[in-house]
Design a protein around this motif. Sequence first.
Motif, mmCIF file in Angstrom:
data_model
loop_
_atom_site.group_PDB
_atom_site.id
_atom_site.type_symbol
_atom_site.label_atom_id
_atom_site.label_comp_id
_atom_site.label_asym_id
_atom_site.label_seq_id
_atom_site.Cartn_x
_atom_site.Cartn_y
_atom_site.Cartn_z
ATOM 1 N N PHE A 183 0.843 -1.196 0.000
ATOM 2 C CA PHE A 183 0.000 0.000 0.000
ATOM 3 C C PHE A 183 0.875 1.242 0.000
ATOM 4 C CE2 PHE A 183 -2.690 -3.255 1.889
ATOM 5 C CZ PHE A 183 -3.866 -3.104 1.164
ATOM 6 N N GLY A 184 0.400 2.278 -0.713
ATOM 7 C CA GLY A 184 1.170 3.511 -0.815
ATOM 8 C C GLY A 184 0.278 4.727 -0.908
ATOM 9 N N ARG A 200 4.878 9.928 5.900
ATOM 10 C CA ARG A 200 3.651 10.731 5.868
ATOM 11 C C ARG A 200 2.512 9.934 5.236
ATOM 12 N NH1 ARG A 200 2.802 16.729 3.102
ATOM 13 N NH2 ARG A 200 0.652 17.036 3.846
ATOM 14 N N ILE A 201 2.808 9.164 4.182
ATOM 15 C CA ILE A 201 1.797 8.288 3.592
ATOM 16 C C ILE A 201 1.286 7.303 4.648
ATOM 17 C CG2 ILE A 201 1.435 6.421 1.927
ATOM 18 C CD1 ILE A 201 3.442 7.911 0.079
ATOM 19 N N ASP A 211 6.115 7.328 -9.170
ATOM 20 C CA ASP A 211 4.688 7.266 -9.482
ATOM 21 C C ASP A 211 3.830 7.208 -8.220
ATOM 22 O OD1 ASP A 211 5.239 7.233 -12.253
ATOM 23 O OD2 ASP A 211 5.712 5.100 -12.134
ATOM 24 N N ILE A 212 2.520 7.078 -8.433
ATOM 25 C CA ILE A 212 1.495 7.036 -7.375
ATOM 26 C C ILE A 212 1.740 8.105 -6.310
ATOM 27 C CG2 ILE A 212 0.096 5.566 -5.887
ATOM 28 C CD1 ILE A 212 1.010 3.151 -7.290
ATOM 29 N N PRO A 213 1.696 9.371 -6.705
ATOM 30 C CA PRO A 213 1.908 10.437 -5.716
ATOM 31 C C PRO A 213 0.787 10.462 -4.682
ATOM 32 C CG PRO A 213 1.073 11.362 -7.765
ATOM 33 C CD PRO A 213 1.372 9.919 -8.044
ATOM 34 N N PRO A 214 1.104 10.770 -3.440
ATOM 35 C CA PRO A 214 0.059 10.918 -2.422
ATOM 36 C C PRO A 214 -0.770 12.177 -2.698
ATOM 37 C CG PRO A 214 2.190 11.574 -1.558
ATOM 38 C CD PRO A 214 2.454 10.992 -2.907
ATOM 39 N N ARG A 215 -1.820 12.320 -1.934
ATOM 40 C CA ARG A 215 -2.782 13.402 -2.161
ATOM 41 C C ARG A 215 -2.129 14.768 -2.255
ATOM 42 N NH1 ARG A 215 -4.171 16.355 1.676
ATOM 43 N NH2 ARG A 215 -3.641 14.779 3.250
ATOM 44 N N LEU A 225 0.425 -6.465 5.800
ATOM 45 C CA LEU A 225 0.632 -5.125 5.260
ATOM 46 C C LEU A 225 2.103 -4.764 5.113
ATOM 47 C CD1 LEU A 225 -1.937 -3.676 7.721
ATOM 48 C CD2 LEU A 225 -2.232 -3.426 5.264
ATOM 49 N N VAL A 226 2.469 -4.209 3.942
ATOM 50 C CA VAL A 226 3.774 -3.567 3.779
ATOM 51 C C VAL A 226 3.552 -2.205 3.123
ATOM 52 C CG1 VAL A 226 5.054 -5.738 3.616
ATOM 53 C CG2 VAL A 226 4.253 -4.623 1.514
ATOM 54 N N MET A 227 4.529 -1.325 3.309
ATOM 55 C CA MET A 227 4.443 0.019 2.747
ATOM 56 C C MET A 227 5.352 0.152 1.529
ATOM 57 S SD MET A 227 2.185 1.605 4.528
ATOM 58 C CE MET A 227 2.429 3.149 3.636
ATOM 59 N N GLU A 228 4.933 1.001 0.593
ATOM 60 C CA GLU A 228 5.688 1.239 -0.633
ATOM 61 C C GLU A 228 5.328 2.618 -1.171
ATOM 62 O OE1 GLU A 228 4.151 -1.960 -3.056
ATOM 63 O OE2 GLU A 228 2.450 -0.754 -3.712
#
Length: 272
Positions: free
Chosen positions: A176-177, A237-238, A208-212, A200-203
């Motif tokens: 999830f990112g 922060r994500i 790509d896939i910029p946060p809000r 769950l892992v973070m990426e």
Amino acid sequence: MWIDTHCHLDAAEFDADREAVVARARAAGVSQIVIPAVDARNLGRVRELAHEHDLTYALGIHPLCVMGAKPGDLRCVAEALEQHGGDGRLVAVGEIGLDHFVAGIDADTQQHFYVEQLKLAKRAGLPVLLLVRRSADLLLAGLRRVGFPHGGIAHAFNGSEQQAQAFIALGFKLGFGGTLTFERSLQIRRIAAGVPDTALVMETDAPDIPPRWLYKTAVQRETSPGQARNESSELPRIAESLAGMRGWTLAQTAAITSANARVALPRLPRQP
């Protein structure tokens, strides 16, 4: 400390300031980054960057790159896996998978590259980084058909709750990112809030896939071309979004997701 399980640090977007990007990630508490290859031409580059910056890497051909692949490219992946099989920084085969969102990519060609690379990963004894994009059921079918035993990470997971449980049952973690930061990503946020802690892992999938807070609307892109670049330093922060959904502190989120990453990718170095 955080682990970014998916960052394309070799991308051209980072050519001007790659050293600074890595430095910012470390300053933000990101202790490890996995750099996946996308085609036969950057197999050497991701390995080089991993060694240069004390990071890790994966080798494979991305489903969006298969139409431009040459007949010998799968052999190049096989040879690289054999040559570097003893390299502790090589943690997975990837990025591989199926992308049924983008038009114009032959499904049979994608399937061929996916299954053949699963076989290479099985032979090498390595987990896989799987792109899941409107393709979860076919990915799961391929894993079962090959009898793939090593698990890995379902990258940028966007399937159903049932599909999430099926990947978990096969030994996969869910990546999830930045998408978590959008309140309208209802299904992805619901799955991230509801699956077991151990899944769950973070990426980032940077650039790509910029946060809000980095995202530009279509109107903004039209008036100001280009989209703000995502990078690994955004990961903590994500992760605040995930922490809020699960009722965790940020420190708990880092500890849990990093431990899960090391289960999914056993070659990841341990923290001293």
